[in-house]
Design an enzyme around this catalytic site. Structure first.
Site, PDB file in Angstrom:
ATOM      1  N   GLU A  47     -17.971  -1.018  34.674  1.00 39.26           N
ATOM      2  CA  GLU A  47     -17.917   0.168  35.556  1.00 39.26           C
ATOM      3  C   GLU A  47     -16.559   0.199  36.267  1.00 39.26           C
ATOM      4  O   GLU A  47     -16.023  -0.860  36.608  1.00 39.26           O
ATOM      5  CB  GLU A  47     -19.029   0.030  36.610  1.00 39.26           C
ATOM      6  CG  GLU A  47     -19.015   1.072  37.710  1.00 39.26           C
ATOM      7  CD  GLU A  47     -19.956   0.710  38.887  1.00 39.26           C
ATOM      8  OE1 GLU A  47     -20.099  -0.490  39.215  1.00 39.26           O
ATOM      9  OE2 GLU A  47     -20.524   1.646  39.474  1.00 39.26           O
ATOM     10  N   ASN A 110     -18.701   8.915  39.177  1.00 38.66           N
ATOM     11  CA  ASN A 110     -18.566   7.558  38.642  1.00 38.66           C
ATOM     12  C   ASN A 110     -19.049   7.657  37.189  1.00 38.66           C
ATOM     13  O   ASN A 110     -20.244   7.832  36.937  1.00 38.66           O
ATOM     14  CB  ASN A 110     -19.431   6.612  39.484  1.00 38.66           C
ATOM     15  CG  ASN A 110     -19.231   5.162  39.113  1.00 38.66           C
ATOM     16  OD1 ASN A 110     -18.735   4.854  38.027  1.00 38.66           O
ATOM     17  ND2 ASN A 110     -19.635   4.263  39.996  1.00 38.66           N
ATOM     18  N   LYS A 127     -22.837   8.607  36.654  1.00 39.63           N
ATOM     19  CA  LYS A 127     -23.814   7.756  37.357  1.00 39.63           C
ATOM     20  C   LYS A 127     -24.744   8.569  38.259  1.00 39.63           C
ATOM     21  O   LYS A 127     -24.287   9.372  39.078  1.00 39.63           O
ATOM     22  CB  LYS A 127     -23.057   6.717  38.182  1.00 39.63           C
ATOM     23  CG  LYS A 127     -23.919   5.659  38.863  1.00 39.63           C
ATOM     24  CD  LYS A 127     -23.004   4.628  39.534  1.00 39.63           C
ATOM     25  CE  LYS A 127     -23.752   3.485  40.165  1.00 39.63           C
ATOM     26  NZ  LYS A 127     -22.828   2.499  40.773  1.00 39.63           N
ATOM     27  N   GLU A 146     -20.211   4.535  47.765  1.00 36.34           N
ATOM     28  CA  GLU A 146     -20.377   5.390  46.571  1.00 36.34           C
ATOM     29  C   GLU A 146     -20.987   6.734  46.928  1.00 36.34           C
ATOM     30  O   GLU A 146     -20.666   7.747  46.310  1.00 36.34           O
ATOM     31  CB  GLU A 146     -21.231   4.673  45.529  1.00 36.34           C
ATOM     32  CG  GLU A 146     -20.511   3.518  44.872  1.00 36.34           C
ATOM     33  CD  GLU A 146     -21.217   3.066  43.621  1.00 36.34           C
ATOM     34  OE1 GLU A 146     -21.372   3.856  42.692  1.00 36.34           O
ATOM     35  OE2 GLU A 146     -21.621   1.882  43.593  1.00 36.34           O
ATOM     36  N   CYS A 172     -24.230   0.459  36.392  1.00 40.00           N
ATOM     37  CA  CYS A 172     -24.530  -0.471  37.484  1.00 40.00           C
ATOM     38  C   CYS A 172     -25.899  -0.291  38.133  1.00 40.00           C
ATOM     39  O   CYS A 172     -26.905  -0.697  37.590  1.00 40.00           O
ATOM     40  CB  CYS A 172     -23.421  -0.451  38.526  1.00 40.00           C
ATOM     41  SG  CYS A 172     -23.549  -1.888  39.616  1.00 40.00           S
ATOM     42  N   ASN A 197     -20.364  -3.449  38.892  1.00 39.17           N
ATOM     43  CA  ASN A 197     -19.605  -4.163  39.928  1.00 39.17           C
ATOM     44  C   ASN A 197     -20.650  -4.508  40.976  1.00 39.17           C
ATOM     45  O   ASN A 197     -21.083  -3.623  41.728  1.00 39.17           O
ATOM     46  CB  ASN A 197     -18.579  -3.254  40.618  1.00 39.17           C
ATOM     47  CG  ASN A 197     -17.338  -2.976  39.790  1.00 39.17           C
ATOM     48  OD1 ASN A 197     -16.287  -3.570  39.990  1.00 39.17           O
ATOM     49  ND2 ASN A 197     -17.450  -2.032  38.867  1.00 39.17           N
TER      50      ASN A 197
HETATM   51  N1  CDT Z   1     -21.710  -0.625  41.718  1.00 40.27           N
HETATM   52  C1  CDT Z   1     -23.007  -0.710  42.078  1.00 40.27           C
HETATM   53  O1  CDT Z   1     -23.789   0.186  41.797  1.00 40.27           O
HETATM   54  N2  CDT Z   1     -23.363  -1.811  42.766  1.00 40.27           N
HETATM   55  C2  CDT Z   1     -24.705  -1.985  43.264  1.00 40.27           C
HETATM   56  C3  CDT Z   1     -24.726  -2.771  44.506  1.00 40.27           C
HETATM   57  C4  CDT Z   1     -25.963  -2.462  45.208  1.00 40.27           C
HETATM   58  S1  CDT Z   1     -26.275  -3.495  46.504  1.00 40.27           S
HETATM   59  C5  CDT Z   1     -27.897  -3.897  46.116  1.00 40.27           C
HETATM   60  C6  CDT Z   1     -25.628  -2.662  42.273  1.00 40.27           C
HETATM   61  O2  CDT Z   1     -26.756  -2.199  42.124  1.00 40.27           O
HETATM   62  O3  CDT Z   1     -25.265  -3.669  41.681  1.00 40.27           O
END
Ligand code: CDT
Length: 311
Positions: A47, A110, A127, A146, A172, A197
Site C-alpha cells: 500500500e 488510497n 480503498k 486516512e 490494508c 502499512n
Molecule cells: N494502512 C492501514 O489501513 N493501517 C491500519 C491500521 C489500523 S490501526 C488498527 C491497519 O488496519 O493495518
C-alpha cells in the site's frame, strides 16, 4: 493442466520522508529483478508504496499533502517500473495515493492498480475501509489521518479475469473485514492481492499492540479459507520516521495455510508457486456458496451499519 502462478510478495522496508520516488522505484526494480530470476509471473507491492506513510502527520498545507499523491500513473518517476515489468513479462499490483482531477473536481483516494504481463492496466481499486480519524488528535504518539486525506473508495471490489485466473484487490485495513473477501468470493475470486502499512502501536488501544502480527495473520488466513482463495498480503514495514510497522508479508493458500512468509522488516521478496485450482474442492464442497449460503438470513449485514444490542 495445472494453473500455477508464481507470485512474488515484494515487501518494502521503511521509506523515509526524504527518500525520493526515484530511489524507491530503484528498490522496487531490484525486487522485480529478483522476481524475474525466480520466474515470477506476478509481483505484489505494498500500500502507498512510493512514499512514506504520510497519514501519520497532521498537515494543513494542501500543497504539502498533495506532494505525496500521484497525478498520473505511470509518471516519469514510475515509468521505469512499468517498462521493466513489461519487458520481463511480469504483472504487478501497486499501491499509491491517487489524485484525480475530473469534471471540475479534485478527488484523493488510497488506490491500487493491477497491471498484467503485457503492461495492460487490468483494474483499479480504491480503498473502502479507511481507518483512523479526520481531526488532529495531538495526544496520539502519531496520527492516522486516512479519514482526512482520502475519500472512501467508490469502485467496490471488482474481480478481474487476467493472467489465467480471477484476481481481486483490497488495501490494508480492508483485510480485517470479512465483507471485503466475501464480496470478491461471490465473484469466484481465486487470488486476492493486498498491500498494507500497519503501525505496531495502535494509540487508542495499546493493549492490542502485542497482537499485531497475530491479527494480521488471523484476518488474512480466515479470508482465504472462508472464500477458498489465495491471499497475498504485502507490507511496507520497519521503522519509518520513528514509527514501527509490522512485516510478516504472507502468501496464504485457499486452505488457510501460510505457504511463505517474510522473515525481515526490510526489502524482501517472498515467493510461492500458487495453484489457482487449489480452491476448487473447497468451492465445490464446504464453501459451495450456491448450495449452502442463506442470504435471506443475512439481511442485517447490509441493512445495519453499527451494532445495536437487544433491549
Ligand atoms: N494502512 C492501514 O489501513 N493501517 C491500519 C491500521 C489500523 S490501526 C488498527 C491497519 O488496519 O493495518
Amino acid at each position: 493442466m495445472t494453473r500455477i502462478v508464481t507470485v512474488g510478495a515484494a515487501q518494502l522496508g521503511p521509506i523515509q520522508r526524504a527518500d525520493s520516488r526515484a530511489s524507491v522505484v530503484r528498490r522496487m526494480l531490484d525486487l522485480l529483478r529478483q522476481a524475474h530470476e525466480h520466474g515470477c509471473d506476478l509481483v505484489v507491492f505494498p500500500e502507498l508504496a512510493l512514499t512514506t506513510f504520510f497519514p501519520r502527520w497532521w498537515m494543513e498545507d494542501q500543497e504539502e499533502i498533495d506532494s505525496f499523491f500521484e497525478r498520473e500513473m505511470p509518471s516519469n518517476e514510475t515509468a521505469p517500473l512499468f517498462n521493466e515489468a513489461q519487458a520481463k513479462g511480469i504483472g504487478f499490483y501497486l499501491g499509491f495515493a491517487e489524485l484525480e482531477r475530473a469534471n471540475g473536481r479534485t478527488r484523493r483516494f488510497n488506490t491500487a492498480i493491477l497491471v498484467d504481463k503485457s503492461g495492460k492496466h487490468v483494474g483499479k481499486y480504491r480503498k473502502i475501509h479507511l481507518p483512523g480519524h479526520a481531526e488532529h488528535e495531538p495526544w496520539r504518539a502519531f496520527q492516522h489521518l486516512e479519514k482526512r486525506y482520502f475519500e472512501i473508495g467508490d469502485l467496490g471490489w471488482p474481480v478481474w479475469r487476467s493472467m489465467g485466473g480471477l484476481y481481486g484487490m483490497c488495501i490494508c485495513n480492508d483485510r480485517r473485514w470479512p465483507e471485503t473477501y466475501r464480496t470478491m468470493g461471490l465473484q469466484g475470486v481465486e487470488m486476492v492481492l493486498l498491500g498494507y502499512n500497519t503501525p505496531r502501536h495502535n494509540p487508542p488501544a495499546p493493549d492490542h499492540d502485542r497482537l499485531s502480527e497475530f491479527h494480521n495473520q488471523l484476518s488474512m488466513q480466515g479470508g482465504a479459507y472462508a472464500n477458498a482463495t489465495w491471499v497475498v498480503g504485502v507490507a511496507k514495514c520497519g521503522i519509518e520516521e520513528g514509527c514501527e510497522m509490522i512485516g510478516n508479508s504472507s502468501i496464504i493458500a485457499p486452505t488457510g495455510e501460510v505457504v511463505a512468509q517474510a522473515l525481515t522488516q526490510d526489502d524482501e521478496l517472498v515467493i510461492a508457486r500458487c495453484d489457482l485450482d487449489l480452491g476448487k474442492s473447497y468451492k465445490a464442497t464446504t464453501f459451495n456458496f450456491e448450495r449452502h449460503r442463506q442470504p435471506d438470513q443475512y439481511r442485517m449485514i447490509v441493512e445495519r451499519k453499527g451494532a445495536v444490542a437487544p433491549e
